[in-house]
Each structure stands twice: as structure tokens, then as C-alpha cells.
Design a protein around this motif. Structure first.
Motif, PDB file in Angstrom:
ATOM      1  N   LEU A  98       0.750  -1.234  -0.101  1.00 11.06           N
ATOM      2  CA  LEU A  98       0.029   0.149   0.213  1.00 11.06           C
ATOM      3  C   LEU A  98       0.913   1.392   0.085  1.00 11.06           C
ATOM      4  CD1 LEU A  98      -2.740  -1.062   2.458  1.00 11.06           C
ATOM      5  CD2 LEU A  98      -2.916  -0.724  -0.070  1.00 11.06           C
ATOM      6  N   GLU A  99       1.752   1.142   0.716  1.00 14.22           N
ATOM      7  CA  GLU A  99       2.861   2.326   0.697  1.00 14.22           C
ATOM      8  C   GLU A  99       3.443   2.612  -0.611  1.00 14.22           C
ATOM      9  OE1 GLU A  99       6.173   4.094   3.970  1.00 14.22           O
ATOM     10  OE2 GLU A  99       6.076   2.003   3.762  1.00 14.22           O
ATOM     11  N   GLU A 100       3.950   1.428  -1.213  1.00 18.55           N
ATOM     12  CA  GLU A 100       4.597   1.420  -2.705  1.00 18.55           C
ATOM     13  C   GLU A 100       3.443   2.141  -3.761  1.00 18.55           C
ATOM     14  OE1 GLU A 100       5.972  -2.445  -3.379  1.00 18.55           O
ATOM     15  OE2 GLU A 100       7.783  -2.381  -1.932  1.00 18.55           O
ATOM     16  N   SER A 101       2.279   1.828  -3.320  1.00 21.00           N
ATOM     17  CA  SER A 101       1.214   2.306  -4.233  1.00 21.00           C
ATOM     18  C   SER A 101       0.889   3.710  -3.969  1.00 21.00           C
ATOM     19  CB  SER A 101      -0.161   1.311  -4.294  1.00 21.00           C
ATOM     20  OG  SER A 101       0.416   0.143  -4.720  1.00 21.00           O
ATOM     21  N   GLY A 102       1.319   4.358  -2.901  1.00 21.71           N
ATOM     22  CA  GLY A 102       0.801   5.793  -2.503  1.00 21.71           C
ATOM     23  C   GLY A 102      -0.307   5.783  -1.605  1.00 21.71           C
ATOM     24  N   TYR A 103      -0.831   4.801  -1.030  1.00 28.70           N
ATOM     25  CA  TYR A 103      -2.160   4.696  -0.340  1.00 28.70           C
ATOM     26  C   TYR A 103      -1.905   4.891   1.125  1.00 28.70           C
ATOM     27  CZ  TYR A 103      -4.305   3.271  -4.703  1.00 28.70           C
ATOM     28  OH  TYR A 103      -4.981   3.017  -6.001  1.00 28.70           O
ATOM     29  N   VAL A 104      -0.683   4.748   1.561  1.00 23.93           N
ATOM     30  CA  VAL A 104      -0.419   5.013   3.010  1.00 23.93           C
ATOM     31  C   VAL A 104       0.917   5.596   3.138  1.00 23.93           C
ATOM     32  CG1 VAL A 104      -2.000   3.147   3.879  1.00 23.93           C
ATOM     33  CG2 VAL A 104       0.469   2.641   3.409  1.00 23.93           C
ATOM     34  N   PHE A 105       1.275   6.150   4.334  1.00 18.67           N
ATOM     35  CA  PHE A 105       2.539   6.385   4.647  1.00 18.67           C
ATOM     36  C   PHE A 105       2.771   6.401   6.107  1.00 18.67           C
ATOM     37  CE2 PHE A 105       0.095  10.269   5.262  1.00 18.67           C
ATOM     38  CZ  PHE A 105       0.522  10.738   6.500  1.00 18.67           C
TER      39      PHE A 105
END
Length: 169
Positions: A98-105
């Protein structure tokens, strides 16, 4: 002392089988196979409403984790794993994707700088809202096929189902 409906008893007007009844007169009804039938029906209904729609290439576990973060706000990975009912290594893989897809940080936990919290992005919130609307629409389409009496029964059952689904049961 007990009353039993025959196995061929059907619900009036629907032609569908009623739950088998085996209960003491005036006492608490026995669940019998009702719990298994309800679990099966809820699982099937969940699959029906999850079908289709643009999930941005994400699986059900990723969508569920995102929805939890959008609803509940930032949280530690361990807390999210508990909420989602998955092992921490599984959740770590989900969050990394999800982080790599830009949905979470990830960000430091303000209460404990040694710990990290994960937070949904605005893009994730928009995705979850869209998925939710599509699922509600599919469920509403199914509900619209019910007769008046079945609709009344379903709507009366909603608070009970919500209570069973609550995290604190």
C-alpha cells in the motif's frame, strides 16, 4: 414439551425453507443449525457485494486494511494487525504494498517516537469511499428484489447483525 417444524416447512409467501425450530414452549429458541446457515449466507453475501468494481488492483486484505485506516485513523502496525485479524508479517507485506502504491505512509508515533504509525492518504480515502459506494449499490440492488415482508424482516434484523459484528462482542 417442544414444538418442531417439519423439515419441509417454508416461509409464507417466499417458498424458501424456514429455520428448523426445536424450542421449549415459552423458552429461549435454540439456535440449531441457524448459526451455520447464517455464517454461510453472510459469507456468500459478502462475496456477492465485493465482486466487481475497480479496486485499483488491490486484494480484499489490502482494501480492508485501508478501510480500517480511513475509518479509524493512524495506528501502529501491531494494532492494525489485531483489528484485521491477520499475523503481523502478513500485515507488514500488505502495508508495504500500500505504501509503494501511495495509499499509506508511515510516520513516527507522537506518543512514542521509537514506534511508527501508518496512515491512509487522501487517495486511499477516495478509493475506499468509491469501493464502499459500489458495494452498497450492489447490496441495495439485491435488497430491492425482496418482497415487502422479507424487507421488513431484514430491516428489523440490521441492529442485531450490527451487534454481532461489533468488535467488542
Amino acid at each position: 414439551m417442544t414444538t418442531q417444524a417439519s423439515e419441509s416447512a417454508v416461509s409464507p409467501g417466499t417458498g424458501r425453507p424456514e429455520l428448523e425450530r426445536d424450542q421449549p414452549e415459552g423458552g429461549r429458541p435454540e439456535v440449531g443449525d441457524g448459526a451455520a446457515r447464517l455464517a454461510l449466507a453472510l459469507g456468500r453475501l459478502s462475496r456477492v457485494i465485493r465482486r466487481g468494481g475497480d479496486l485499483a488492483g488491490l486484494g480484499p486484505g489490502s482494501i480492508s486494511a485501508l478501510a480500517t485506516l480511513v475509518r479509524s485513523g493512524p495506528m501502529r502496525l501491531g494494532d492494525l494487525a489485531v483489528r484485521e485479524g491477520v499475523a503481523p508479517p502478513t500485515l507488514t507485506r500488505i502495508v508495504t504494498g500500500l505504501e509503494e502504491s501511495g495509499y499509506v505512509f508511515r510516520a513516527p508515533d507522537p506518543d512514542d517516537r521509537r514506534a511508527t504509525r501508518v496512515q491512509a492518504t487522501e487517495t486511499a480515502a477516495e478509493l475506499v469511499a468509491g469501493v464502499g459506494l459500489a458495494r452498497v449499490s450492489r447490496l441495495r440492488d439485491r435488497i430491492d428484489t425482496l418482497g415487502d415482508e422479507d424487507l421488513r424482516v431484514l430491516l428489523r434484523a440490521v441492529p442485531v447483525i450490527e451487534m454481532l459484528a461489533a468488535d467488542d462482542v
